[in-house]
Design an enzyme around this catalytic site. Structure first.
Site, mmCIF file in Angstrom:
data_model
loop_
_atom_site.group_PDB
_atom_site.id
_atom_site.type_symbol
_atom_site.label_atom_id
_atom_site.label_comp_id
_atom_site.label_asym_id
_atom_site.label_seq_id
_atom_site.Cartn_x
_atom_site.Cartn_y
_atom_site.Cartn_z
ATOM 1 N N LYS A 115 7.005 15.788 -12.219
ATOM 2 C CA LYS A 115 6.039 15.468 -13.455
ATOM 3 C C LYS A 115 6.292 15.303 -14.290
ATOM 4 O O LYS A 115 7.373 14.786 -15.414
ATOM 5 C CB LYS A 115 4.618 15.594 -13.475
ATOM 6 C CG LYS A 115 3.439 15.331 -12.584
ATOM 7 C CD LYS A 115 3.027 13.912 -12.873
ATOM 8 C CE LYS A 115 2.573 13.294 -11.972
ATOM 9 N NZ LYS A 115 1.478 11.696 -11.761
ATOM 10 N N LYS A 196 8.507 6.701 -0.391
ATOM 11 C CA LYS A 196 7.122 5.811 0.176
ATOM 12 C C LYS A 196 7.101 5.105 -0.696
ATOM 13 O O LYS A 196 7.242 4.787 -1.579
ATOM 14 C CB LYS A 196 6.311 6.945 0.027
ATOM 15 C CG LYS A 196 4.660 7.872 -0.014
ATOM 16 C CD LYS A 196 4.350 8.977 -0.777
ATOM 17 C CE LYS A 196 3.733 8.346 -2.143
ATOM 18 N NZ LYS A 196 2.539 9.296 -2.049
ATOM 19 N N LYS A 199 2.835 2.658 -6.356
ATOM 20 C CA LYS A 199 3.704 2.186 -7.867
ATOM 21 C C LYS A 199 4.312 2.150 -8.428
ATOM 22 O O LYS A 199 4.851 1.528 -9.406
ATOM 23 C CB LYS A 199 2.310 2.650 -7.988
ATOM 24 C CG LYS A 199 1.019 1.438 -7.365
ATOM 25 C CD LYS A 199 -0.258 1.251 -8.398
ATOM 26 C CE LYS A 199 -0.938 2.818 -8.533
ATOM 27 N NZ LYS A 199 -1.596 3.382 -7.589
HETATM 28 P P1 ADP Z 1 1.242 6.403 -6.368
HETATM 29 O O1 ADP Z 1 2.188 7.098 -5.170
HETATM 30 O O2 ADP Z 1 0.655 4.923 -5.352
HETATM 31 O O3 ADP Z 1 1.479 6.654 -7.342
HETATM 32 P P2 ADP Z 1 -1.149 8.064 -5.235
HETATM 33 O O4 ADP Z 1 0.606 8.902 -5.587
HETATM 34 O O5 ADP Z 1 -1.860 7.787 -6.783
HETATM 35 O O6 ADP Z 1 -0.248 6.704 -4.873
HETATM 36 O O7 ADP Z 1 -1.945 8.329 -4.500
HETATM 37 C C1 ADP Z 1 -3.652 8.469 -3.992
HETATM 38 C C2 ADP Z 1 -3.223 8.703 -2.921
HETATM 39 O O8 ADP Z 1 -3.148 7.766 -1.725
HETATM 40 C C3 ADP Z 1 -3.225 9.714 -1.665
HETATM 41 O O9 ADP Z 1 -4.404 10.491 -1.130
HETATM 42 C C4 ADP Z 1 -1.693 9.488 -1.211
HETATM 43 O O10 ADP Z 1 -1.576 10.619 0.246
HETATM 44 C C5 ADP Z 1 -2.317 8.431 -0.492
HETATM 45 N N1 ADP Z 1 -0.758 7.506 -0.773
HETATM 46 C C6 ADP Z 1 -0.468 6.474 -1.283
HETATM 47 N N2 ADP Z 1 1.191 6.309 -1.152
HETATM 48 C C7 ADP Z 1 0.907 6.511 0.153
HETATM 49 C C8 ADP Z 1 1.442 6.121 1.149
HETATM 50 N N3 ADP Z 1 3.028 5.234 0.950
HETATM 51 N N4 ADP Z 1 1.294 5.975 2.763
HETATM 52 C C9 ADP Z 1 0.138 7.211 2.708
HETATM 53 N N5 ADP Z 1 -0.821 7.200 1.632
HETATM 54 C C10 ADP Z 1 0.135 7.405 0.987
#
Ligand code: ADP
Length: 327
Positions: A115, A196, A199
């Site tokens: 971060k 992965k 967003k």
């Molecule tokens: P983002 O990366 O889109 O901001 P977050 O980090 O807020 O998403 O993740 C929220 C939840 O969703 C967590 O438990 C994370 O492990 C899961 N998650 C996020 N992206 C993925 C993905 N591409 N595949 C599987 N699980 C995901």
């Protein structure tokens, strides 16, 4: 006998996407519906303060996330579903943990390091002490099991370190927690399938659960499938994974076979997938819109949840205040 307590949360960072669904929320709903656990799910709005959103953006995202989680099946009756900041005990316990946690432990957290690069102009103290608030979130409810992704393993170890430090200094009170690492699908970006789905990569990389079939179609049309060199391309593998999750077994088997024997038409796969995802979330979209159109109902749900959570959190804090000598 009391059921084991399960506890998990998610930050309000915008509309949920299919990665969040398959990698987190779907599992929460299954755990909840199994009837075997006493579930706590919360919206981590204090945590989101360490990020960059404005107050208005944050407010909207909290509302939307609450509506989306309920629309996906989080049941405010059987589950304690609440917003973190509605229960002030979270920050109170975090302060007590702040005062026993060595800074060096926080500085070696990989999420803090990541971060600090991502938002180099805003390396606030909250980014560093984030895992302490996380420890407080969890330990207030004294759960045994935490369903999380592998990326949170380090923070959970820190939580258990805090348990040890606290108990050593103030007497045995908190119990160690156990992560449950369920094998959950990892969804990849549509445009860069080696990364992965997230967003933070941009709108074209993700499919949001609230998107209409026409929007899904536009995004899938641009999804990368083939790559140079032989073997199964990561983009194609990702689309097949999605079809397996959201489509019929028959459609999946047909496309998986044609992919293997090299006769697959990606245009057809994308069309089938558009239909499948669109159908899968049709009820969700309607329910989400209904909830967002009725803020009073949503407010009531969150208020009830906060009250339920606070009962437990307040009891924990009463003991903790005694133990540390401020009461
Ligand atoms: P983002 O990366 O889109 O901001 P977050 O980090 O807020 O998403 O993740 C929220 C939840 O969703 C967590 O438990 C994370 O492990 C899961 N998650 C996020 N992206 C993925 C993905 N591409 N595949 C599987 N699980 C995901």
């Amino acid at each position: 006998m009391a059921k084991p307590v399960i506890f998990s949360g998610i930050q309000p960072t915008g509309n949920l996407h299919i990665g969040n669904y398959l990698g987190a929320v779907k599992n929460w709903v299954e755990l909840q519906n199994s009837g075997q656990y006493d579930c706590y799910f919360f919206i981590a709005d204090y945590h989101s303060l360490t990020g960059q959103d404005s107050a208005d953006e944050r407010r909207t995202k909290i509302q939307t996330l609450a509506a989306e989680l309920v629309a996906l099946g989080i049941d405010p009756e059987s589950t304690t579903f609440f917003v973190q900041s509605h229960v002030a005990e979270h920050t109170e316990l975090a302060w007590i943990f702040n005062s026993i946690t060595p800074i060096a432990e926080l500085q070696r957290m990989t999420q803090f390091k990541d971060k600090s690069v991502q938002q180099e102009k805003n390396i606030n103290a909250g980014l560093l002490t984030y895992p302490i608030l996380q420890a407080a979130d969890v330990l207030l409810y004294r759960p045994a099991l935490i369903p999380v992704g592998k990326d949170q393993e380090q923070h959970l170890e820190l939580t258990n370190d805090i348990v040890r430090l606290f108990n050593k200094r103030y007497g045995e009170y908190f119990q160690m927690i156990k992560p449950i690492f369920t094998e959950l699908p990892r969804v990849m970006s549509l445009l860069e399938p080696s990364k992965k789905m997230s967003k933070s990569l941009g709108a074209g990389h993700v499919i949001e659960l609230c998107e209409e079939p026409t929007q899904i179609e536009t995004k899938l049309k641009k999804a990368v499938t083939a790559t140079e060199g032989g073997g199964q391309a990561p983009g194609a593998a990702n689309l097949l994974l999605l079809l397996k999750q959201f489509g019929s077994a028959e459609a999946y088997n047909t496309f998986a076979k044609s992919e293997k024997d090299g006769t697959i038409r990606y245009g057809d796969l994308k069309q089938e997938l558009t239909r499948s995802i669109g159908d899968y979330f049709r009820d969700f979209r309607a329910r989400r819109a209904e909830l967002l159109a009725n803020p009073k109902q949503l407010h009531g749900i969150l208020e009830t949840g906060a009250r339920k959570a606070q009962k437990v959190a307040a009891a924990t804090m009463q003991t903790v205040r005694q133990l540390v000598g401020i009461r």
